[in-house]
Enzyme design. Structure first.
Site, PDB file in Angstrom:
ATOM      1  N   ILE A 292      50.114 -17.778  69.552  1.00 51.04           N
ATOM      2  CA  ILE A 292      51.288 -18.653  69.446  1.00 51.04           C
ATOM      3  C   ILE A 292      52.577 -17.848  69.265  1.00 51.04           C
ATOM      4  O   ILE A 292      53.645 -18.267  69.724  1.00 51.04           O
ATOM      5  CB  ILE A 292      51.110 -19.703  68.321  1.00 51.04           C
ATOM      6  CG1 ILE A 292      52.106 -20.843  68.504  1.00 51.04           C
ATOM      7  CG2 ILE A 292      51.236 -19.091  66.938  1.00 51.04           C
ATOM      8  CD1 ILE A 292      51.982 -21.595  69.809  1.00 51.04           C
TER       9      ILE A 292
ATOM     10  N   SER B 238      51.864  -6.713  62.559  1.00 46.83           N
ATOM     11  CA  SER B 238      50.655  -7.043  63.297  1.00 46.83           C
ATOM     12  C   SER B 238      49.757  -5.818  63.350  1.00 46.83           C
ATOM     13  O   SER B 238      50.238  -4.700  63.543  1.00 46.83           O
ATOM     14  CB  SER B 238      51.014  -7.502  64.718  1.00 46.83           C
ATOM     15  OG  SER B 238      49.858  -7.920  65.397  1.00 46.83           O
ATOM     16  N   ARG B 239      48.458  -6.059  63.170  1.00 47.43           N
ATOM     17  CA  ARG B 239      47.514  -4.943  63.213  1.00 47.43           C
ATOM     18  C   ARG B 239      47.171  -4.572  64.651  1.00 47.43           C
ATOM     19  O   ARG B 239      46.813  -3.441  64.934  1.00 47.43           O
ATOM     20  CB  ARG B 239      46.239  -5.313  62.444  1.00 47.43           C
ATOM     21  CG  ARG B 239      46.498  -5.656  60.975  1.00 47.43           C
ATOM     22  CD  ARG B 239      45.375  -6.449  60.381  1.00 47.43           C
ATOM     23  NE  ARG B 239      45.056  -7.619  61.175  1.00 47.43           N
ATOM     24  CZ  ARG B 239      44.071  -8.468  60.918  1.00 47.43           C
ATOM     25  NH1 ARG B 239      43.297  -8.277  59.865  1.00 47.43           N
ATOM     26  NH2 ARG B 239      43.847  -9.506  61.691  1.00 47.43           N
TER      27      ARG B 239
ATOM     28  N   LYS C 246      52.040 -24.380  61.627  1.00 47.45           N
ATOM     29  CA  LYS C 246      51.146 -25.429  61.170  1.00 47.45           C
ATOM     30  C   LYS C 246      49.704 -24.929  61.241  1.00 47.45           C
ATOM     31  O   LYS C 246      49.426 -24.064  62.081  1.00 47.45           O
ATOM     32  CB  LYS C 246      51.305 -26.721  61.979  1.00 47.45           C
ATOM     33  CG  LYS C 246      51.261 -26.572  63.496  1.00 47.45           C
ATOM     34  CD  LYS C 246      50.033 -26.128  64.203  1.00 47.45           C
ATOM     35  CE  LYS C 246      48.756 -26.834  63.963  1.00 47.45           C
ATOM     36  NZ  LYS C 246      47.705 -26.362  64.970  1.00 47.45           N
TER      37      LYS C 246
ATOM     38  N   ASP D  13      42.448 -28.466  63.995  1.00 49.34           N
ATOM     39  CA  ASP D  13      43.555 -27.530  64.258  1.00 49.34           C
ATOM     40  C   ASP D  13      44.509 -28.155  65.281  1.00 49.34           C
ATOM     41  O   ASP D  13      45.710 -28.283  64.999  1.00 49.34           O
ATOM     42  CB  ASP D  13      43.038 -26.161  64.722  1.00 49.34           C
ATOM     43  CG  ASP D  13      44.192 -25.241  65.081  1.00 49.34           C
ATOM     44  OD1 ASP D  13      44.815 -24.690  64.165  1.00 49.34           O
ATOM     45  OD2 ASP D  13      44.502 -25.119  66.289  1.00 49.34           O
TER      46      ASP D  13
HETATM   47  P1  NAP Z   1      45.489 -16.033  66.789  1.00 49.10           P
HETATM   48  O1  NAP Z   1      46.112 -15.559  68.063  1.00 49.10           O
HETATM   49  O2  NAP Z   1      44.003 -16.040  66.705  1.00 49.10           O
HETATM   50  O3  NAP Z   1      45.993 -15.244  65.530  1.00 49.10           O
HETATM   51  C1  NAP Z   1      47.345 -14.904  65.298  1.00 49.10           C
HETATM   52  C2  NAP Z   1      47.448 -13.568  64.615  1.00 49.10           C
HETATM   53  O4  NAP Z   1      47.093 -13.667  63.251  1.00 49.10           O
HETATM   54  C3  NAP Z   1      46.493 -12.516  65.166  1.00 49.10           C
HETATM   55  O5  NAP Z   1      47.026 -11.916  66.303  1.00 49.10           O
HETATM   56  C4  NAP Z   1      46.322 -11.572  64.013  1.00 49.10           C
HETATM   57  O6  NAP Z   1      47.308 -10.564  64.077  1.00 49.10           O
HETATM   58  C5  NAP Z   1      46.577 -12.431  62.800  1.00 49.10           C
HETATM   59  N1  NAP Z   1      45.318 -12.670  62.083  1.00 49.10           N
HETATM   60  C6  NAP Z   1      44.233 -13.329  62.500  1.00 49.10           C
HETATM   61  N2  NAP Z   1      43.299 -13.362  61.549  1.00 49.10           N
HETATM   62  C7  NAP Z   1      43.814 -12.699  60.510  1.00 49.10           C
HETATM   63  C8  NAP Z   1      43.331 -12.376  59.227  1.00 49.10           C
HETATM   64  N3  NAP Z   1      42.129 -12.777  58.810  1.00 49.10           N
HETATM   65  N4  NAP Z   1      44.120 -11.676  58.397  1.00 49.10           N
HETATM   66  C9  NAP Z   1      45.342 -11.277  58.794  1.00 49.10           C
HETATM   67  N5  NAP Z   1      45.855 -11.560  60.015  1.00 49.10           N
HETATM   68  C10 NAP Z   1      45.104 -12.267  60.848  1.00 49.10           C
HETATM   69  O7  NAP Z   1      45.982 -17.506  66.452  1.00 49.10           O
HETATM   70  P2  NAP Z   1      47.135 -18.404  67.087  1.00 49.10           P
HETATM   71  O8  NAP Z   1      46.569 -19.222  68.185  1.00 49.10           O
HETATM   72  O9  NAP Z   1      48.343 -17.610  67.353  1.00 49.10           O
HETATM   73  O10 NAP Z   1      47.360 -19.410  65.870  1.00 49.10           O
HETATM   74  C11 NAP Z   1      48.024 -19.013  64.692  1.00 49.10           C
HETATM   75  C12 NAP Z   1      48.560 -20.268  64.017  1.00 49.10           C
HETATM   76  O11 NAP Z   1      49.415 -20.932  64.946  1.00 49.10           O
HETATM   77  C13 NAP Z   1      47.464 -21.262  63.625  1.00 49.10           C
HETATM   78  O12 NAP Z   1      47.755 -21.840  62.383  1.00 49.10           O
HETATM   79  C14 NAP Z   1      47.517 -22.312  64.740  1.00 49.10           C
HETATM   80  O13 NAP Z   1      47.139 -23.594  64.276  1.00 49.10           O
HETATM   81  C15 NAP Z   1      48.995 -22.273  65.089  1.00 49.10           C
HETATM   82  N6  NAP Z   1      49.265 -22.729  66.468  1.00 49.10           N
HETATM   83  C16 NAP Z   1      48.517 -22.267  67.516  1.00 49.10           C
HETATM   84  C17 NAP Z   1      48.754 -22.763  68.792  1.00 49.10           C
HETATM   85  C18 NAP Z   1      47.967 -22.290  69.999  1.00 49.10           C
HETATM   86  O14 NAP Z   1      48.069 -22.907  71.073  1.00 49.10           O
HETATM   87  N7  NAP Z   1      47.155 -21.258  69.928  1.00 49.10           N
HETATM   88  C19 NAP Z   1      49.757 -23.719  69.007  1.00 49.10           C
HETATM   89  C20 NAP Z   1      50.530 -24.113  67.942  1.00 49.10           C
HETATM   90  C21 NAP Z   1      50.281 -23.620  66.672  1.00 49.10           C
HETATM   91  P3  NAP Z   1      46.941  -9.017  64.006  1.00 49.10           P
HETATM   92  O15 NAP Z   1      45.436  -8.898  64.057  1.00 49.10           O
HETATM   93  O16 NAP Z   1      47.581  -8.411  65.171  1.00 49.10           O
HETATM   94  O17 NAP Z   1      47.492  -8.561  62.714  1.00 49.10           O
END
Ligand code: NAP
Length: 310
Positions: free
Chosen positions: A13, A35-36, A89, A167
Site C-alpha cells: 500500500i 523499511s527492512r 487502516k 482486512d
Molecule cells: P505488506 O505489503 O504485506 O506490508 C507492508 C510493510 O510492512 C512490509 O513491506 C514490511 O516492510 C512491513 N512489515 C510487515 N510485517 C512486519 C512486521 N511483522 N514487523 C515490521 N514490519 C512489518 O502490507 P500492505 O498490503 O502494504 O498493508 C499494510 C497495511 O495497509 C494493512 O493494515 C492493510 O490493511 C492496509 N491497506 C492495504 C491495502 C492493499 O491493497 N494491500 C489497501 C489499503 C490499506 P519491511 O519488511 O520492508 O520493513
C-alpha cells in the site's frame, strides 16, 4: 512550504498509494522511509524506526503503513519521540492499543490520525447525504475479492490479528458507519476459518439496526468479477454503492460525482486531511469500524474451511 514526512513499512500500500499521494502533494515532502526490505528511489531509508527518529529530528510526521499487529510499537515510539502519527487502516490489532495511542497523543499535544481510506472514496459523502432523510428498510454489504490477486503472499492477513477477510471487510464497515444515520451493532456472525490458518477467509454477519435488516457477506476467494457493493433499500428508493464507494446508483440511475478518478483520490484526500489536523493541533480517531470487527470475533461462530495456501 512542504512538511517533511517519513513513511514506515514500504510494502504494497505504501508503493501503490502513499508514495504517489505524498509525491503529488505540495503539503508534504517524503523525507525518509523506514523499511527492512523496501525503499523509494532518491529517499533516505532507515532499517529501523529508532535510527530514523534519532537521525532526523526535522521530520515531525510519521505515516505507518505496516500490518496491524506490529504497528502499535512503531506508533508508540513515534509519539514518545514527539512525532505526529498517521495510521493505515485498521488503526491497530486491538481496541485497547488504539485507546493507548489516543491517550499518548493527547498527553503530548500530538496529532493521531486513524485513517479510513474507503471513507474518502468519491461517492461516500453523496451517499451519506442521500440517506440522511430516508428510513432504511434493508442494507446488504457484499464484499468479495480475490486474496491471491490483491494480497499476494501476505500470510500476515490470515494470522492471528490479521483479521482475515475483515482486512478488506473493515473498509465496507468504515463506509457503512459513515453513511448510516443510525448506529448498528453486531448481532451474529459465521466465520469460515481455513484449517491451516487463524483468521476467517469468508464471513456472514448480521447487524442490529433500529428499523432495518443489515447483513454483510464477505469472501476472500472470489475470482473473476470483484464485488465491493453496499445496497440500501429505503422508504424512498434504493441506493447502491459499488467499486468500494466510488460509484453510486439511485434506483438504477448512476449519480455523477465531482471526481474524474474517484478511487485514486482517496489517499490524496487522507493526506490533505492530515495537513489540516496537524495545522490545527487536532486528532481524528474513530474506532467504530474496528469495534464491529472486534465484536464479530467475540460473537462469531467458527466453522472449519478447507486449508488455504497462496
Ligand atoms: P505488506 O505489503 O504485506 O506490508 C507492508 C510493510 O510492512 C512490509 O513491506 C514490511 O516492510 C512491513 N512489515 C510487515 N510485517 C512486519 C512486521 N511483522 N514487523 C515490521 N514490519 C512489518 O502490507 P500492505 O498490503 O502494504 O498493508 C499494510 C497495511 O495497509 C494493512 O493494515 C492493510 O490493511 C492496509 N491497506 C492495504 C491495502 C492493499 O491493497 N494491500 C489497501 C489499503 C490499506 P519491511 O519488511 O520492508 O520493513
Amino acid at each position: 512550504m512542504s512538511t517533511p514526512i517519513a513513511l514506515v513499512g514500504i510494502g504494497k500500500i505504501a508503493q501503490d498509494q502513499h508514495v504517489p499521494a505524498i509525491g503529488a502533494s505540495e503539503d508534504w515532502d517524503l523525507a525518509a522511509t523506514v523499511s527492512r526490505h523496501g525503499n523509494v528511489p532518491g529517499v533516505e531509508n532507515f532499517a529501523d524506526l529508532d535510527s530514523m527518529l534519532a537521525a532526523r529530528p526535522d521530520i515531525g510526521v510519521v505515516s505507518l503503513c505496516l500490518p496491524p499487529v506490529p504497528r502499535f510499537e512503531y506508533a508508540a515510539a513515534a509519539l514518545r519521540a514527539g512525532r505526529h502519527v498517521m495510521l493505515e487502516k485498521p488503526p491497530g490489532a486491538t481496541l485497547a492499543e488504539c485507546h493507548a495511542l489516543q491517550t499518548m497523543a493527547a498527553e503530548r499535544g500530538l496529532t493521531l490520525y486513524a485513517s479510513w481510506h474507503s471513507r474518502a472514496a468519491g461517492m461516500v459523502a453523496p451517499a451519506k447525504a442521500w440517506l440522511a432523510d430516508k428510513s432504511l428498510k434493508k442494507m446488504e454489504i457484499i464484499w468479495k475479492e480475490d486474496i491471491r490477486r490483491w494480497h499476494p503472499g501476505q500470510d500476515w492477513i490470515l494470522e492471528a490479528g490479521g483479521m482475515g477477510v475483515f482486512d478488506p471487510g473493515i473498509n465496507a464497515l468504515s463506509i457503512v458507519t459513515e453513511i448510516l444515520p443510525d448506529p448498528i451493532h453486531v448481532a451474529g456472525a459465521i466465520l469460515h476459518v481455513p484449517e491451516n490458518r487463524q483468521a476467517p477467509i469468508a464471513a456472514q454477519v448480521s447487524f442490529h439496526h433500529p428499523t432495518a435488516q443489515v447483513t454483510a457477506d464477505l469472501d476472500f476467494l472470489q475470482t473473476g468479477e470483484q464485488t465491493w457493493t453496499i445496497r440500501a433499500e429505503t422508504d424512498q428508493g434504493t441506493m447502491t454503492l459499488t467499486f468500494g464507494g466510488s460509484r453510486m446508483h439511485i434506483d438504477g440511475v448512476e449519480q455523477t460525482g465531482a471526481d474524474p478518478d474517484p478511487l485514486n483520490a482517496e489517499y490524496p484526500r487522507l493526506y490533505r486531511h492530515m495537513t489540516g489536523l496537524v495545522a490545527s493541533g487536532r486528532s481524528d480517531v474513530d474506532l467504530t469500524p474496528i469495534v464491529h470487527v472486534s465484536d464479530v470475533f467475540t460473537l462469531g461462530r467458527r466453522v472449519a474451511a478447507p486449508p488455504f495456501d497462496f
